[in-house]
Design a protein around this motif. Structure first.
Motif, PDB file in Angstrom:
ATOM      1  N   ALA A 169       0.825  -1.202   0.000  1.00  0.00           N
ATOM      2  CA  ALA A 169       0.000   0.000   0.000  1.00  0.00           C
ATOM      3  C   ALA A 169       0.865   1.260   0.000  1.00  0.00           C
ATOM      4  CB  ALA A 169      -0.916  -0.014   1.223  1.00  0.00           C
ATOM      5  N   HIS A 170       2.013   1.218   0.664  1.00  0.00           N
ATOM      6  CA  HIS A 170       2.828   2.432   0.810  1.00  0.00           C
ATOM      7  C   HIS A 170       3.968   2.527  -0.182  1.00  0.00           C
ATOM      8  CE1 HIS A 170       1.029   4.125   4.485  1.00  0.00           C
ATOM      9  NE2 HIS A 170       0.641   2.863   4.652  1.00  0.00           N
ATOM     10  N   ARG A 171       4.443   1.392  -0.692  1.00  0.00           N
ATOM     11  CA  ARG A 171       5.552   1.357  -1.655  1.00  0.00           C
ATOM     12  C   ARG A 171       6.700   2.300  -1.278  1.00  0.00           C
ATOM     13  NH1 ARG A 171       4.616  -1.556  -6.736  1.00  0.00           N
ATOM     14  NH2 ARG A 171       2.977  -2.954  -6.076  1.00  0.00           N
ATOM     15  N   PRO A 172       7.323   2.087  -0.109  1.00  0.00           N
ATOM     16  CA  PRO A 172       8.428   2.971   0.286  1.00  0.00           C
ATOM     17  C   PRO A 172       9.654   2.734  -0.592  1.00  0.00           C
ATOM     18  CG  PRO A 172       8.284   1.119   1.777  1.00  0.00           C
ATOM     19  CD  PRO A 172       7.127   0.978   0.840  1.00  0.00           C
ATOM     20  N   ALA A 209      10.356  -7.063  -3.273  1.00  0.00           N
ATOM     21  CA  ALA A 209      11.365  -6.058  -3.623  1.00  0.00           C
ATOM     22  C   ALA A 209      11.525  -5.988  -5.136  1.00  0.00           C
ATOM     23  CB  ALA A 209      12.693  -6.383  -2.957  1.00  0.00           C
ATOM     24  N   LYS A 210      11.664  -7.155  -5.766  1.00  0.00           N
ATOM     25  CA  LYS A 210      11.894  -7.193  -7.214  1.00  0.00           C
ATOM     26  C   LYS A 210      10.683  -6.639  -7.962  1.00  0.00           C
ATOM     27  CE  LYS A 210      15.725  -9.177  -6.384  1.00  0.00           C
ATOM     28  NZ  LYS A 210      16.840  -8.270  -6.191  1.00  0.00           N
ATOM     29  N   ALA A 211       9.483  -6.965  -7.465  1.00  0.00           N
ATOM     30  CA  ALA A 211       8.280  -6.554  -8.177  1.00  0.00           C
ATOM     31  C   ALA A 211       7.986  -5.070  -7.992  1.00  0.00           C
ATOM     32  CB  ALA A 211       7.091  -7.381  -7.691  1.00  0.00           C
ATOM     33  N   SER A 212       8.316  -4.539  -6.810  1.00  0.00           N
ATOM     34  CA  SER A 212       7.892  -3.175  -6.507  1.00  0.00           C
ATOM     35  C   SER A 212       9.000  -2.150  -6.682  1.00  0.00           C
ATOM     36  CB  SER A 212       7.419  -3.110  -5.058  1.00  0.00           C
ATOM     37  OG  SER A 212       8.529  -3.359  -4.210  1.00  0.00           O
ATOM     38  N   GLY A 213      10.253  -2.600  -6.643  1.00  0.00           N
ATOM     39  CA  GLY A 213      11.349  -1.643  -6.711  1.00  0.00           C
ATOM     40  C   GLY A 213      11.731  -1.085  -5.353  1.00  0.00           C
ATOM     41  N   THR A 214      11.073  -1.546  -4.314  1.00  0.00           N
ATOM     42  CA  THR A 214      11.464  -1.131  -2.967  1.00  0.00           C
ATOM     43  C   THR A 214      12.770  -1.829  -2.588  1.00  0.00           C
ATOM     44  OG1 THR A 214       9.202  -0.759  -2.200  1.00  0.00           O
ATOM     45  CG2 THR A 214      10.829  -1.294  -0.518  1.00  0.00           C
ATOM     46  N   ALA A 215      13.699  -1.065  -2.047  1.00  0.00           N
ATOM     47  CA  ALA A 215      14.931  -1.704  -1.538  1.00  0.00           C
ATOM     48  C   ALA A 215      14.611  -2.278  -0.171  1.00  0.00           C
ATOM     49  CB  ALA A 215      16.045  -0.676  -1.432  1.00  0.00           C
ATOM     50  N   VAL A 216      14.864  -3.564   0.001  1.00  0.00           N
ATOM     51  CA  VAL A 216      14.533  -4.209   1.263  1.00  0.00           C
ATOM     52  C   VAL A 216      15.811  -4.558   2.022  1.00  0.00           C
ATOM     53  CG1 VAL A 216      13.534  -6.291   2.302  1.00  0.00           C
ATOM     54  CG2 VAL A 216      12.312  -5.106   0.472  1.00  0.00           C
ATOM     55  N   VAL A 217      15.836  -4.207   3.287  1.00  0.00           N
ATOM     56  CA  VAL A 217      16.982  -4.565   4.126  1.00  0.00           C
ATOM     57  C   VAL A 217      16.500  -5.516   5.210  1.00  0.00           C
ATOM     58  CG1 VAL A 217      18.820  -3.724   5.610  1.00  0.00           C
ATOM     59  CG2 VAL A 217      18.001  -2.303   3.727  1.00  0.00           C
ATOM     60  N   LEU A 218      17.074  -6.693   5.256  1.00  0.00           N
ATOM     61  CA  LEU A 218      16.695  -7.677   6.257  1.00  0.00           C
ATOM     62  C   LEU A 218      17.757  -7.706   7.351  1.00  0.00           C
ATOM     63  CD1 LEU A 218      15.879 -10.637   3.823  1.00  0.00           C
ATOM     64  CD2 LEU A 218      14.286  -8.941   4.732  1.00  0.00           C
TER      65      LEU A 218
END
Ligand code: TYD
Ligand code: MG
Length: 465
Positions: A169-172, A209-218
Motif C-alpha cells: 500500500a505504501h511502496r516505500p 522487492a523485485k516486483a515493486s522496486g522497494t529496496a529491502v533490508v533484512l
C-alpha cells in the motif's frame, strides 16, 4: 477449497514427509526436515522432472539474446552515511535486497534507523518494520540518536502477510525488516525464527522487492546455532550480504560486505559507537593499535588491507608453558592457519612451541582472513617466546608458505606508505613488496626485504639487540 497441506522436505536427500519428524524417513539423517508451503507448482509437478507436468508452463517466460539485453548501470541512492555507502558500493539499489547480520547488540538496529532517517530526509520514503521492539522503543532510540523529528514510518508487526500488505500500500523506497527471525508467515506451522519461516518470509520479501522496486533490508541475528536459522541460510537469496564485526566491548564496529551483486566485496565500513549512535570513521588506519609507551614482547603491528584501505592492526601473542596437551587459541585469526604457522616456525626457523600454550589475538575485535598476516603472527609468537620486544615503530606483513618462503602481499607499496604516514620506521616485508633498487624510497621507513622466514628471524634478532 481445502487448504493444501504443507510438506516437510529433507534438506539432504529431498525426501518428503507429511509431518515433521526428527529423522528423515528416506535417508535417515537427523534434523533435516524443513517445512515448505504447499504451492500449486510444488504439488502439481512433484518429482516428474521431464514429464508433461511443466509443459503447460512452457512459453510463459520469454527468451532473450544476451547481447540484446540492455545493460544499464544500476541506479544507487546514497544513504547519506558514507561508510555504509562504501560497503554497499555507493548506496541502496531499487529492488535490491540486503541482509545485515551480526551478533545481538552490535548496532544493526541503530545503523539502519540512522540510514532510514537519512534517506527520509533526502526525500526517499523509508519504512521501518520492527518485530523485536515496540514502536515506543524504536522512538526512544531515535530520540537518543537525536532524530526527534524523524519522519520515518514505523510498523510494529510480525506477520508477513500484514507486512506485505502495508508495504504494497505504501511502496516505500526502502523497507527495513528488523529482524527477519521475528517474522512469521501464516502459511507455515513452524515457529518464527525456524529455518522454514526465515526462508519463506525472506523469499516473499525478496519477491516483493523485485516486483515493486522497494529496496529491502533484512536484519538477521547470528544465532548461537549459527548456520541453522541464522542469516547464513539466506545468503544465496539476497543481493548483498553485510556482516557486522567488532567487539561489543570496544566502540569500533566494522561492517563488511561478503557478497555484493552491485559492488565490490570485502569492502569495509568503519564506525564508532558513540552516545548518539554510530559515527563513520573516515580514516580508520590507526584505530586498532593499542598504545604501548614502550615496546612489549609478543606485540607486532601488521599492515593489513581491508577492501581498498590499508589498516594497521596490532597482533598479540602469548606463549606460555602449557600442560600435557598445550592449547592453541586465536581470536580474530584462523586457528588452523595458526597450527600451520607453528609447524613452519619449528621446521624452518627452529622455533619450538610444542610444549607451550600459544594464544594469538588481533586487537580490537577485527577479523583478519588474509594470509598476509602470517609473518606478523610468527614474529609475535617468537617475540613472546623469547621475551624480547620488537623495536619501536616496527611493522610487518607477508604470507608464509609451508616451505618457509615469504610471499608477497597484494598492494605492498600502499601498505608501506600508510605505515610511514603513521610514523612507523622499521619494516620487515616480502622481497617482492620492497621498493626496487633505484626506485624512490619511502621516507622515514627502513625496509628489510626477506625471502624466507629464517631470514626474517635473523633480521629481527639483529634489530632487537
Ligand atoms: P542495537 O542497535 O539495538 O543492536 P542490534 O540491533 O544489533 O541488536 O544496539 C547496540 C548497542 O549500542 C546497545 O547495547 C546500546 C548501544 N547504543 C549506544 O551506545 N549508543 C547509541 O546511540 C545507541 C542507539 C545504542
Ligand atoms: Mg536490534
Amino acid at each position: 477449497m481445502a487448504k493444501e497441506k504443507n510438506l516437510f522436505v529433507c534438506s539432504d536427500c529431498g525426501g518428503t514427509s507429511p509431518k515433521w519428524l526428527g529423522r528423515c524417513p528416506s535417508c535417515g539423517a537427523w534434523n533435516t526436515l524443513i517445512e515448505q508451503a504447499a504451492s500449486p507448482a510444488a504439488s502439481g509437478g512433484g518429482n516428474n522432472r521431464f514429464g508433461t507436468a511443466y509443459a503447460s508452463l512452457a512459453g510463459s517466460a520469454e527468451l532473450a539474446v544476451l547481447s540484446e539485453i540492455e545493460a544499464s548501470e544500476v541506479a544507487r541512492t546514497p544513504t547519506g552515511l558514507d561508510e555504509l555507502d562504501r560497503v554497499l558500493g555507493g548506496g541502496i539499489v531499487a529492488g535490491g535486497v540486503t541482509l545485515i547480520g551480526g551478533d545481538p547488540g552490535i548496532g544493526k538496529s541503530t545503523l539502519l534507523l540512522q540510514a532510514a532517517d537519512a534517506l527520509q530526509r533526502g526525500g526517499q520514503n523509508a519504512l521501518y518494520v520492527t518485530g523485536e521492539e515496540s514502536g515506543a522503543q524504536v522512538a526512544l532510540r531515535s530520540r537518543r540518536l537525536g532524530l526527534e523529528l524523524s519522519q520515518v514510518q514505523v510498523l510494529a508487526e510480525i506477520q508477513l502477510e500484514k507486512i506485505l500488505g502495508t508495504l504494497d500500500a505504501h511502496r516505500p523506497a526502502i523497507a527495513v525488516i528488523d529482524s527477519i527471525q521475528t517474522i512469521y508467515s501464516d502459511q507455515l506451522t513452524s515457529a518464527p525464527g525456524s529455518v522454514a519461516q526465515v526462508r519463506e518470509c525472506a523469499a516473499h520479501l525478496t519477491r516483493f522487492a523485485k516486483a515493486s522496486g522497494t529496496a529491502v533490508v533484512l536484519v538477521g541475528h547470528v544465532t548461537k546455532e549459527g548456520a541453522l536459522a541464522g542469516p547464513r541460510v539466506l545468503e544465496h537469496m539476497v543481493d548483498t550480504v553485510l556482516y557486522f564485526e567488532g567487539d561489543t566491548h570496544s566502540s569500533f564496529r566494522l561492517v563488511r560486505a561478503i557478497k555484493n551483486r552491485f559492488g565490490a566485496v570485502n569492502e569495509i565500513g568503519v564506525f564508532a559507537m558513540t552516545e548518539r549512535g554510530l559515527k563513520g570513521v573516515a580514516n580508520p588506519s590507526a584505530i586498532f593499535l593499542s598504545q604501548h609507551a614502550e615496546p612489549v614482547p609478543g606485540s607486532v603491528v601488521l599492515v593489513t588491507l581491508e577492501g581498498t584501505r590499508p589498516m594497521l592492526v596490532e597482533i598479540q601473542a602469548l606463549v606460555d608453558n602449557g600442560g600435557p596437551s598445550p592449547r592453541r587459541l586465536s581470536v580474530g585469526l584462523d586457528r588452523d592457519r595458526l597450527a600451520m604457522l607453528l609447524a613452519v616456525l619449528h621446521r624452518h626457523a627452529g622455533v619450538a612451541c610444542m610444549d607451550q600454550d600459544v594464544f594469538v589475538n588481533a586487537v580490537g575485535g577485527v577479523r583478519i582472513s588474509e594470509p598476509a598476516a602470517d609473518l606478523a603472527v610468527m614474529l609475535a609468537i617468537t617475540s613472546s617466546l623469547r621475551g624480547k620486544p620488537l623495536p619501536k615503530g616496527f611493522i610487518a606483513f607477508g604470507e608464509v608458505g609451508l616451505a618457509g618462503e615469504v610471499r608477497p602481499a597484494p598492494r605492498g607499496q600502499e601498505r608501506l606508505r600508510e605505515a610511514a604516514k603513521l610514523g612507523f620506521s622499521v619494516a620487515v616485508v616480502p622481497k617482492a613488496n620492497a621498493p626496487r633498487k633505484g626506485a624512490k624510497e619511502i621516507e622515514g621507513l627502513t625496509i628489510h626485504p626477506v625471502e624466507r622466514i629464517e631470514e626474517a628471524m635473523d633480521v629481527v634478532r639483529q634489530l632487537s639487540h
